[in-house]
Design an enzyme around this catalytic site. Sequence first.
Site, PDB file in Angstrom:
ATOM      1  N   GLU A  57       0.821  -1.212   0.000  1.00  0.00           N
ATOM      2  CA  GLU A  57       0.000   0.000   0.000  1.00  0.00           C
ATOM      3  C   GLU A  57       0.856   1.263   0.000  1.00  0.00           C
ATOM      4  O   GLU A  57       0.582   2.222  -0.708  1.00  0.00           O
ATOM      5  CB  GLU A  57      -0.921   0.050   1.222  1.00  0.00           C
ATOM      6  CG  GLU A  57      -1.840  -1.121   1.368  1.00  0.00           C
ATOM      7  CD  GLU A  57      -1.275  -2.217   2.273  1.00  0.00           C
ATOM      8  OE1 GLU A  57      -0.127  -2.668   2.061  1.00  0.00           O
ATOM      9  OE2 GLU A  57      -1.998  -2.627   3.192  1.00  0.00           O
ATOM     10  N   CYS A  85      -2.628  -2.752   7.416  1.00  0.00           N
ATOM     11  CA  CYS A  85      -2.212  -2.692   8.818  1.00  0.00           C
ATOM     12  C   CYS A  85      -2.416  -1.261   9.327  1.00  0.00           C
ATOM     13  O   CYS A  85      -2.801  -0.363   8.568  1.00  0.00           O
ATOM     14  CB  CYS A  85      -0.733  -3.087   8.949  1.00  0.00           C
ATOM     15  SG  CYS A  85       0.416  -1.883   8.234  1.00  0.00           S
ATOM     16  N   CYS A  88      -0.302   1.366   7.356  1.00  0.00           N
ATOM     17  CA  CYS A  88      -0.846   1.649   6.030  1.00  0.00           C
ATOM     18  C   CYS A  88      -2.170   2.400   6.133  1.00  0.00           C
ATOM     19  O   CYS A  88      -2.448   3.283   5.328  1.00  0.00           O
ATOM     20  CB  CYS A  88      -0.997   0.365   5.229  1.00  0.00           C
ATOM     21  SG  CYS A  88       0.614  -0.374   4.824  1.00  0.00           S
TER      22      CYS A  88
END
Length: 151
Positions: A57, A85, A88
């Site tokens: 990402e 996560c 990100c």
Amino acid sequence: MVLSEDDKYMKMALQLAKEAFKENEIPVGAVVVAEGKVIGKGYNQTEKLNDPTAHAEMLAITAATNYLGSRHLQNCTLYVTLEPCAMCAGAIFWAQVGRIVYGATDEKRGFNAYSSKLAHPKSKYTIGVMKEECHQLLMDFFKQLRLKRKK
């Protein structure tokens, strides 16, 4: 069979995830799309680059913001094979990504395990696109990793 737009771009993200798998990286791929055009893409490269921030990402967002010459991606869609996560999610928040589409959920490390407030309030989410394929690729990777460790 005609693919939906979400399936089309998730399939691209899945191909990138397979590249990560080949390079012994956790197989996650991401694509940023604006007005029907891919403007950023990436796959996990934390091992290759020796950089814990080199998530799919993050690399895709960087490529997209460089392409647009703007730090904001309000009119863009991020397709990613695994739920982002917390790190990100923070980048997605600050980039103000308009829409996020992800395949597999991550109960242990996905941002929703910490707080759904990590998401930008104006961002729209679509969850579960090609989730079986995304999940299976991750399972195959970790199974292979366990087998290597046993040797």
